[in-house]
Design an enzyme around this catalytic site. Structure first.
Site, PDB file in Angstrom:
ATOM      1  N   ASP A   8       0.804  -1.242   0.000  1.00  0.00           N
ATOM      2  CA  ASP A   8       0.000   0.000   0.000  1.00  0.00           C
ATOM      3  C   ASP A   8       0.831   1.283   0.000  1.00  0.00           C
ATOM      4  OD1 ASP A   8      -0.796  -0.845   3.445  1.00  0.00           O
ATOM      5  OD2 ASP A   8       0.945   0.212   2.664  1.00  0.00           O
TER       6      ASP A   8
ATOM      7  N   HIS B 272       6.729  -7.832  -0.903  1.00  0.00           N
ATOM      8  CA  HIS B 272       5.706  -8.373  -1.801  1.00  0.00           C
ATOM      9  C   HIS B 272       5.323  -7.392  -2.897  1.00  0.00           C
ATOM     10  CE1 HIS B 272       4.207 -11.384   1.485  1.00  0.00           C
ATOM     11  NE2 HIS B 272       5.301 -11.782   0.890  1.00  0.00           N
TER      12      HIS B 272
ATOM     13  N   CYS C 280      10.338  -8.433 -19.709  1.00  0.00           N
ATOM     14  CA  CYS C 280      11.537  -7.546 -19.778  1.00  0.00           C
ATOM     15  C   CYS C 280      11.693  -6.688 -18.518  1.00  0.00           C
ATOM     16  CB  CYS C 280      11.437  -6.649 -21.027  1.00  0.00           C
ATOM     17  SG  CYS C 280      10.221  -5.332 -20.861  1.00  0.00           S
TER      18      CYS C 280
ATOM     19  N   CYS D 225       2.969  -4.509 -22.605  1.00  0.00           N
ATOM     20  CA  CYS D 225       4.281  -3.832 -22.580  1.00  0.00           C
ATOM     21  C   CYS D 225       4.689  -3.532 -24.022  1.00  0.00           C
ATOM     22  CB  CYS D 225       5.291  -4.783 -21.940  1.00  0.00           C
ATOM     23  SG  CYS D 225       6.985  -4.188 -21.963  1.00  0.00           S
TER      24      CYS D 225
ATOM     25  N   THR E  50       1.094  -9.008  11.579  1.00  0.00           N
ATOM     26  CA  THR E  50       1.121 -10.086  10.590  1.00  0.00           C
ATOM     27  C   THR E  50       0.681 -11.387  11.247  1.00  0.00           C
ATOM     28  OG1 THR E  50       2.429 -11.270   8.931  1.00  0.00           O
ATOM     29  CG2 THR E  50       3.590 -10.598  10.929  1.00  0.00           C
ATOM     30  N   SER E  51      -0.074 -12.177  10.474  1.00  0.00           N
ATOM     31  CA  SER E  51      -0.599 -13.444  11.011  1.00  0.00           C
ATOM     32  C   SER E  51       0.421 -14.560  10.890  1.00  0.00           C
ATOM     33  CB  SER E  51      -1.871 -13.834  10.251  1.00  0.00           C
ATOM     34  OG  SER E  51      -1.529 -14.080   8.885  1.00  0.00           O
TER      35      SER E  51
ATOM     36  N   ALA F  53      -2.002  -1.431  16.595  1.00  0.00           N
ATOM     37  CA  ALA F  53      -0.654  -0.866  16.405  1.00  0.00           C
ATOM     38  C   ALA F  53      -0.681   0.659  16.444  1.00  0.00           C
ATOM     39  CB  ALA F  53      -0.093  -1.347  15.068  1.00  0.00           C
TER      40      ALA F  53
HETATM   41  C1  BV8 Z   1       6.963 -18.357  -3.049  1.00  0.00           C
HETATM   42  C2  BV8 Z   1       0.453 -10.207  -2.695  1.00  0.00           C
HETATM   43  C3  BV8 Z   1       8.314 -19.763  -4.380  1.00  0.00           C
HETATM   44  C4  BV8 Z   1       0.006  -8.861  -2.733  1.00  0.00           C
HETATM   45  C5  BV8 Z   1       0.850 -11.865  -1.073  1.00  0.00           C
HETATM   46  C6  BV8 Z   1       2.798 -24.512   2.087  1.00  0.00           C
HETATM   47  C7  BV8 Z   1       3.645 -24.258   3.162  1.00  0.00           C
HETATM   48  C8  BV8 Z   1       4.488 -23.159   3.160  1.00  0.00           C
HETATM   49  C9  BV8 Z   1       4.496 -22.284   2.076  1.00  0.00           C
HETATM   50  C10 BV8 Z   1       3.653 -22.540   1.025  1.00  0.00           C
HETATM   51  C11 BV8 Z   1       2.801 -23.637   1.017  1.00  0.00           C
HETATM   52  N1  BV8 Z   1       2.098 -23.604  -0.136  1.00  0.00           N
HETATM   53  C12 BV8 Z   1       2.487 -22.529  -0.859  1.00  0.00           C
HETATM   54  C13 BV8 Z   1       3.438 -21.897  -0.175  1.00  0.00           C
HETATM   55  C14 BV8 Z   1       4.146 -20.710  -0.566  1.00  0.00           C
HETATM   56  C15 BV8 Z   1       3.272 -19.482  -0.403  1.00  0.00           C
HETATM   57  C16 BV8 Z   1       2.705 -19.378   0.996  1.00  0.00           C
HETATM   58  O1  BV8 Z   1       3.389 -18.977   1.908  1.00  0.00           O
HETATM   59  N2  BV8 Z   1       1.426 -19.746   1.145  1.00  0.00           N
HETATM   60  C17 BV8 Z   1       0.832 -19.687   2.463  1.00  0.00           C
HETATM   61  C18 BV8 Z   1      -0.570 -19.128   2.364  1.00  0.00           C
HETATM   62  C19 BV8 Z   1       0.848 -21.103   3.047  1.00  0.00           C
HETATM   63  N3  BV8 Z   1       4.175 -18.389  -0.612  1.00  0.00           N
HETATM   64  C20 BV8 Z   1       4.374 -17.958  -1.861  1.00  0.00           C
HETATM   65  O2  BV8 Z   1       3.820 -18.380  -2.842  1.00  0.00           O
HETATM   66  C21 BV8 Z   1       5.441 -16.883  -1.982  1.00  0.00           C
HETATM   67  N4  BV8 Z   1       6.277 -17.228  -3.070  1.00  0.00           N
HETATM   68  O3  BV8 Z   1       6.993 -19.125  -2.126  1.00  0.00           O
HETATM   69  O4  BV8 Z   1       7.601 -18.559  -4.234  1.00  0.00           O
HETATM   70  C22 BV8 Z   1       9.047 -19.634  -5.658  1.00  0.00           C
HETATM   71  C23 BV8 Z   1      10.431 -19.618  -5.622  1.00  0.00           C
HETATM   72  C24 BV8 Z   1      11.114 -19.519  -6.827  1.00  0.00           C
HETATM   73  C25 BV8 Z   1      10.411 -19.405  -8.036  1.00  0.00           C
HETATM   74  C26 BV8 Z   1       9.016 -19.394  -8.035  1.00  0.00           C
HETATM   75  C27 BV8 Z   1       8.315 -19.512  -6.843  1.00  0.00           C
HETATM   76  C28 BV8 Z   1       4.795 -15.547  -2.303  1.00  0.00           C
HETATM   77  C29 BV8 Z   1       4.076 -15.073  -1.090  1.00  0.00           C
HETATM   78  C30 BV8 Z   1       3.518 -13.669  -1.368  1.00  0.00           C
HETATM   79  C31 BV8 Z   1       2.096 -13.788  -1.770  1.00  0.00           C
HETATM   80  N5  BV8 Z   1       1.555 -12.463  -1.944  1.00  0.00           N
HETATM   81  N6  BV8 Z   1       0.312 -10.731  -1.358  1.00  0.00           N
HETATM   82  C32 BV8 Z   1      -1.136  -8.694  -1.840  1.00  0.00           C
HETATM   83  O5  BV8 Z   1      -2.169  -9.346  -2.082  1.00  0.00           O
HETATM   84  O6  BV8 Z   1      -0.928  -7.956  -0.869  1.00  0.00           O
HETATM   85  S1  BV8 Z   1       0.623 -12.535   0.450  1.00  0.00           S
HETATM   86  C33 BV8 Z   1      -0.485 -11.695   1.387  1.00  0.00           C
HETATM   87  O7  BV8 Z   1      -0.400 -12.271   2.699  1.00  0.00           O
HETATM   88  C34 BV8 Z   1      -0.155 -10.230   1.595  1.00  0.00           C
HETATM   89  O8  BV8 Z   1       1.039  -9.813   0.984  1.00  0.00           O
HETATM   90  C35 BV8 Z   1       0.042 -10.130   3.089  1.00  0.00           C
HETATM   91  O9  BV8 Z   1       0.962  -9.180   3.421  1.00  0.00           O
HETATM   92  C36 BV8 Z   1       0.543 -11.484   3.378  1.00  0.00           C
HETATM   93  C37 BV8 Z   1       0.570 -11.882   4.807  1.00  0.00           C
HETATM   94  O10 BV8 Z   1      -0.643 -11.541   5.384  1.00  0.00           O
HETATM   95  P1  BV8 Z   1      -0.566 -10.547   6.651  1.00  0.00           P
HETATM   96  O11 BV8 Z   1       0.143  -9.320   6.237  1.00  0.00           O
HETATM   97  O12 BV8 Z   1      -0.029 -11.288   7.812  1.00  0.00           O
HETATM   98  O13 BV8 Z   1      -2.080 -10.173   6.846  1.00  0.00           O
HETATM   99  P2  BV8 Z   1      -3.217 -11.072   7.529  1.00  0.00           P
HETATM  100  O14 BV8 Z   1      -4.524 -10.522   7.120  1.00  0.00           O
HETATM  101  O15 BV8 Z   1      -2.905 -12.512   7.295  1.00  0.00           O
HETATM  102  O16 BV8 Z   1      -3.005 -10.818   9.105  1.00  0.00           O
HETATM  103  C38 BV8 Z   1      -3.241  -9.543   9.632  1.00  0.00           C
HETATM  104  C39 BV8 Z   1      -2.678  -9.546  11.052  1.00  0.00           C
HETATM  105  O17 BV8 Z   1      -2.814  -8.239  11.589  1.00  0.00           O
HETATM  106  C40 BV8 Z   1      -3.421 -10.490  11.984  1.00  0.00           C
HETATM  107  O18 BV8 Z   1      -2.474 -11.170  12.792  1.00  0.00           O
HETATM  108  C41 BV8 Z   1      -4.269  -9.533  12.848  1.00  0.00           C
HETATM  109  O19 BV8 Z   1      -4.443 -10.025  14.171  1.00  0.00           O
HETATM  110  C42 BV8 Z   1      -3.405  -8.315  12.876  1.00  0.00           C
HETATM  111  N7  BV8 Z   1      -4.117  -7.038  13.054  1.00  0.00           N
HETATM  112  C43 BV8 Z   1      -5.341  -6.680  12.568  1.00  0.00           C
HETATM  113  N8  BV8 Z   1      -5.609  -5.398  12.924  1.00  0.00           N
HETATM  114  C44 BV8 Z   1      -4.532  -4.944  13.621  1.00  0.00           C
HETATM  115  C45 BV8 Z   1      -3.578  -5.981  13.716  1.00  0.00           C
HETATM  116  N9  BV8 Z   1      -2.400  -5.840  14.350  1.00  0.00           N
HETATM  117  C46 BV8 Z   1      -2.151  -4.647  14.930  1.00  0.00           C
HETATM  118  N10 BV8 Z   1      -3.006  -3.592  14.887  1.00  0.00           N
HETATM  119  C47 BV8 Z   1      -4.207  -3.707  14.252  1.00  0.00           C
HETATM  120  N11 BV8 Z   1      -5.050  -2.659  14.223  1.00  0.00           N
HETATM  121 ZN    ZN Z   2       8.200  -6.073 -21.670  1.00  0.00          ZN
END
Ligand code: BV8
Ligand code: ZN
Length: 244
Positions: free
Chosen positions: A103, A118, A129, A147, A187-188, A231
Site C-alpha cells: 500500500d 511483496h 523484460c 508492454c 502479521t498473522s 498498532a
Molecule cells: C513463493 C500479494 C516460491 C500482494 C501476497 C505450504 C507451506 C508453506 C508455504 C507454502 C505452502 N504452499 C504454498 C506456499 C508458498 C506461499 C505461501 O506462503 N502460502 C501460504 C498461504 C501457506 N508463498 C508464496 O507463494 C510466496 N512465493 O513461495 O515462491 C518460488 C520460488 C522460486 C520461483 C518461483 C516460486 C509468495 C508469497 C507472497 C504472496 N503475496 N500478497 C497482496 O495481495 O498484498 S501474500 C499476502 O499475505 C499479503 O502480501 C500479506 O501481506 C501477506 C501476509 O498476510 P498478513 O500481512 O499477515 O495479513 P493477515 O490478514 O494474514 O493478518 C493480519 C494480522 O494483523 C493479523 O495477525 C491480525 O491479528 C493483525 N491485526 C489486525 N488489525 C490490527 C492488527 N495488528 C495490529 N493492529 C491492528 N489494528
Molecule cells: Zn516487456
C-alpha cells in the site's frame, strides 16, 4: 515486567533494529486485512485471484480484483503506527523496515529504508523484460495493458507462486540474521518466506517485539515482548517509552 518497558530497553540498547510489517499495521488506515472475518480473502479467495497461475489463466478476471484493491489502497492514509516507525528511523533507532504490504503507506509516512517484500500495487511490471509503469487508476480498462515488448503486464506485486524479488529476499535475510532487535507488527505469520524472518532473527539472538491485536504463531515461540492492542496505539506508546 511491563512489555513496553522491556521492549523500550531492548530498542535503546540495540545496535541494529529492523521492523517486519503486515496488513495489520494498515488496518487503522481503513485497508482490510487478508485473513480474519471481513478479510479480503473471504470475498476473493486467494487461489482464484492472488496466484500467478490464476493470473496467467485469466488475466482479465484477476486484473479486475487488482484494480479494485488498488483503488481501496489509493484513498488510504498512514496511521499513527506508520508514523511511529518513521519516527524511530528518524531517531536512528530503526535501520530498515521490511513490509509485506503493497500500500506504499510506510513511504508516505516518511520511512526511507523500506524493503517491499511483496511489491507495490501502484505499479505494473512486464514479466518478460521487467519494464515498469505506474498504475493509472483512471484507466479502468477490462484488461491489463501490454508492454512495448508485446507481453501482457501484471501488477508489480508478488503473487502466490511467484518468487520474492531477489534483492529484497537477500537483503531481508541478511538484516534478520544480523539485527539485535526486530519489531514484527500486524502479521498473522502465515505467508512464507516472510514469516521466516522473525524466526531467523530469534535464532540469531535478536530480541523480538511483537505488536498485534491477538496472539499469533510467533507469540509463544519467537516473541520476547508482546504489545497487545491496535498498532496505532501500541507503537506510539512504545516510541514514548524509548524517548522517556
Ligand atoms: C513463493 C500479494 C516460491 C500482494 C501476497 C505450504 C507451506 C508453506 C508455504 C507454502 C505452502 N504452499 C504454498 C506456499 C508458498 C506461499 C505461501 O506462503 N502460502 C501460504 C498461504 C501457506 N508463498 C508464496 O507463494 C510466496 N512465493 O513461495 O515462491 C518460488 C520460488 C522460486 C520461483 C518461483 C516460486 C509468495 C508469497 C507472497 C504472496 N503475496 N500478497 C497482496 O495481495 O498484498 S501474500 C499476502 O499475505 C499479503 O502480501 C500479506 O501481506 C501477506 C501476509 O498476510 P498478513 O500481512 O499477515 O495479513 P493477515 O490478514 O494474514 O493478518 C493480519 C494480522 O494483523 C493479523 O495477525 C491480525 O491479528 C493483525 N491485526 C489486525 N488489525 C490490527 C492488527 N495488528 C495490529 N493492529 C491492528 N489494528
Ligand atoms: Zn516487456
Amino acid at each position: 515486567m511491563d512489555p513496553f518497558r522491556l521492549a523500550a530497553e531492548a530498542l535503546k540498547s540495540s545496535g541494529l533494529t529492523i521492523a517486519v510489517t503486515g496488513a495489520g499495521i494498515s488496518a487503522e488506515s481503513g485497508i482490510p486485512t487478508f485473513r480474519g472475518n471481513d478479510g479480503i480473502w473471504t470475498k476473493y479467495p486467494p487461489d482464484e485471484y492472488a496466484t500467478i497461475d490464476a493470473y496467467n489463466a485469466d488475466p482479465d478476471k484477476v486484473w479486475k480484483f487488482w484494480l479494485e484493491l488498488a483503488a481501496t489502497l489509493g484513498g488510504s492514509q498512514p496511521n499513527p503506527a506508520h508514523y511511529a516507525l518513521a519516527e524511530l528511523e528518524a531517531m536512528g533507532k530503526l535501520e530498515a523496515l521490511i513490509t509485506q504490504n503493497i500500500d506504499n503507506l510506510h513511504e508516505v509516512a516518511g520511512s526511507n529504508n523500506v524493503i517491499e517484500y511483496h511489491g507495490n500495487a501502484h505499479w505494473l511490471v512486464c514479466p518478460r523484460c521487467r519494464h515498469r509503469d505506474p498504475l493509472d487508476l483512471s484507466q479502468q480498462t477490462n484488461s491489463p495493458p501490454y508492454c512495448f515488448c508485446g507481453t501482457l503486464m501484471k501488477p508489480d506485486v508478488v503473487m502466490f507462486g511467484e518468487a520474492i524479488p531477489s534483492q529484497a529476499l537477500v537483503e531481508s535475510a541478511r538484516l534478520a540474521e544480523t539485527c539485535n532487535c526486530l519489531i514484527v507488527v500486524g502479521t498473522s505469520a502465515q505467508v512464507y518466506p516472510a514469516a521466516r524472518l522473525p524466526v531467523l532473527a530469534r535464532q540469531n539472538g535478536a530480541f523480538i517485539i511483537e505488536a498485534n491485536i491477538e496472539e499469533t504463531d510467533f507469540t509463544a515461540s519467537v516473541t520476547h515482548a508482546f504489545l497487545k492492542g491496535p498498532a496505532g496505539e501500541t507503537l506510539p506508546k512504545l516510541v514514548g517509552y524509548v524517548k522517556g
